[in-house]
Design a protein around this motif. Structure first.
Motif, short mmCIF file in Angstrom:
data_model
loop_
_atom_site.label_atom_id
_atom_site.label_comp_id
_atom_site.label_asym_id
_atom_site.label_seq_id
_atom_site.Cartn_x
_atom_site.Cartn_y
_atom_site.Cartn_z
N THR A 74 0.28 -1.06 0.10
CA THR A 74 -0.29 0.18 0.05
C THR A 74 0.98 1.10 -0.48
O THR A 74 2.04 1.48 0.42
CB THR A 74 -0.99 -0.32 1.01
OG1 THR A 74 -0.22 -0.02 2.05
CG2 THR A 74 -2.04 -1.04 0.76
N ALA A 75 0.18 2.49 -0.72
CA ALA A 75 1.08 3.90 -0.07
C ALA A 75 0.24 5.03 0.01
O ALA A 75 -1.16 4.79 -0.59
CB ALA A 75 1.85 4.00 -1.89
N VAL A 76 0.24 5.59 0.74
CA VAL A 76 -0.26 6.84 1.37
C VAL A 76 0.53 7.81 1.04
O VAL A 76 1.50 8.22 1.67
CB VAL A 76 -1.63 6.77 2.54
CG1 VAL A 76 0.12 6.28 3.98
CG2 VAL A 76 -2.61 7.44 2.69
N VAL A 77 -0.75 9.30 1.20
CA VAL A 77 0.36 10.30 0.88
C VAL A 77 -0.27 10.92 1.91
O VAL A 77 -1.56 11.01 2.38
CB VAL A 77 0.18 11.47 -0.73
CG1 VAL A 77 1.30 12.34 0.39
CG2 VAL A 77 1.18 11.09 -1.83
N ARG A 78 0.67 11.44 3.59
CA ARG A 78 0.30 12.32 4.37
C ARG A 78 0.87 13.58 4.64
O ARG A 78 2.13 13.31 4.71
CB ARG A 78 0.32 11.24 5.66
CG ARG A 78 0.00 10.71 5.55
CD ARG A 78 0.28 9.66 7.06
NE ARG A 78 -0.33 7.91 7.07
CZ ARG A 78 -0.16 6.81 7.31
NH1 ARG A 78 1.55 6.66 7.99
NH2 ARG A 78 -1.19 5.87 7.71
N PRO A 79 -0.68 14.26 4.49
CA PRO A 79 0.20 16.38 4.25
C PRO A 79 0.44 16.20 5.92
O PRO A 79 0.10 16.00 6.68
CB PRO A 79 -0.97 17.08 3.70
CG PRO A 79 -2.41 15.95 3.93
CD PRO A 79 -1.96 14.35 4.24
N ASP A 80 1.48 17.47 5.47
CA ASP A 80 2.03 17.68 7.05
C ASP A 80 0.75 18.25 7.42
O ASP A 80 -0.30 19.00 6.93
CB ASP A 80 3.00 18.77 7.25
CG ASP A 80 4.36 18.02 6.56
OD1 ASP A 80 4.78 17.25 7.19
OD2 ASP A 80 5.29 19.00 6.64
N ALA A 81 0.68 18.78 8.98
CA ALA A 81 -0.33 19.50 9.52
C ALA A 81 -0.49 21.33 8.84
O ALA A 81 -1.76 21.67 8.65
CB ALA A 81 -0.17 19.73 11.08
N ASP A 82 0.60 21.81 8.33
CA ASP A 82 0.39 23.13 7.69
C ASP A 82 0.86 22.54 7.04
O ASP A 82 -0.20 23.70 5.67
CB ASP A 82 1.98 23.68 8.34
CG ASP A 82 3.38 22.98 8.29
OD1 ASP A 82 3.42 21.68 7.40
OD2 ASP A 82 3.98 23.92 8.09
N GLY A 83 0.52 22.22 5.55
CA GLY A 83 0.26 21.58 4.53
C GLY A 83 0.84 21.88 3.70
O GLY A 83 1.29 21.70 2.53
#
Length: 141
Positions: free
Chosen positions: A121-130
């Protein structure tokens, strides 16, 4: 396969300057960590995992260096799972699965084809500040 890499018992974090030498260092560090964790370098998942890791770090070096002076690689593993994340401070979040359906090309397409072939699996997780993101890869062992 665990769905939360944070829960895996083995973990290592490495932060490097976003420059070409980061690719080799990230790969060599992965090899060392795998050996320390008892995952043989001849395991059928290891070579594709190292190629995926190298491609993701290369992408950070090529495309994020202007906004991200460092790249951080998180390695994690358990009895049945290998995971890693590549983090940079560039806000662009690539559409990972589009790379397989024809909307993407190059290294990311190769990454996703390898990943899907291994049932990962792969997922992109943005930082809290974008202002950045991590791309998490999880592969069964």
């Amino acid at each position: 396969m665990p769905t939360r890499p944070q829960s895996l018992p083995h973990r290592h974090v490495l932060t490097l300057p976003t420059e070409p030498s980061a690719v080799r260092t990230a790969r060599e560090t992965a090899e060392q960590a795998l050996v320390e964790w008892g995952i043989g370098l001849r395991h059928s998942t290891v070579d594709p995992a190292l190629l995926i890791l190298s491609e993701l770090v290369t992408n950070s070096v090529r495309h994020a260096a202007a906004l991200s002076p460092t790249v951080t690689v998180t390695y994690a593993a358990g009895a049945d799972c290998l995971a890693f994340a590549v983090h940079d401070r560039h806000p662009y979040q690539p559409p990972l699965y589009a790379a397989v359906t024809g909307a993407g090309s190059g290294g990311l397409g190769t990454v996703m084809e390898l990943l899907l072939g291994l049932h990962g699996t792969a997922v992109v997780r943005p930082d809290a500040d974008g202002g950045g993101k991590s791309i998490w890869i999880t592969l069964p062992l």
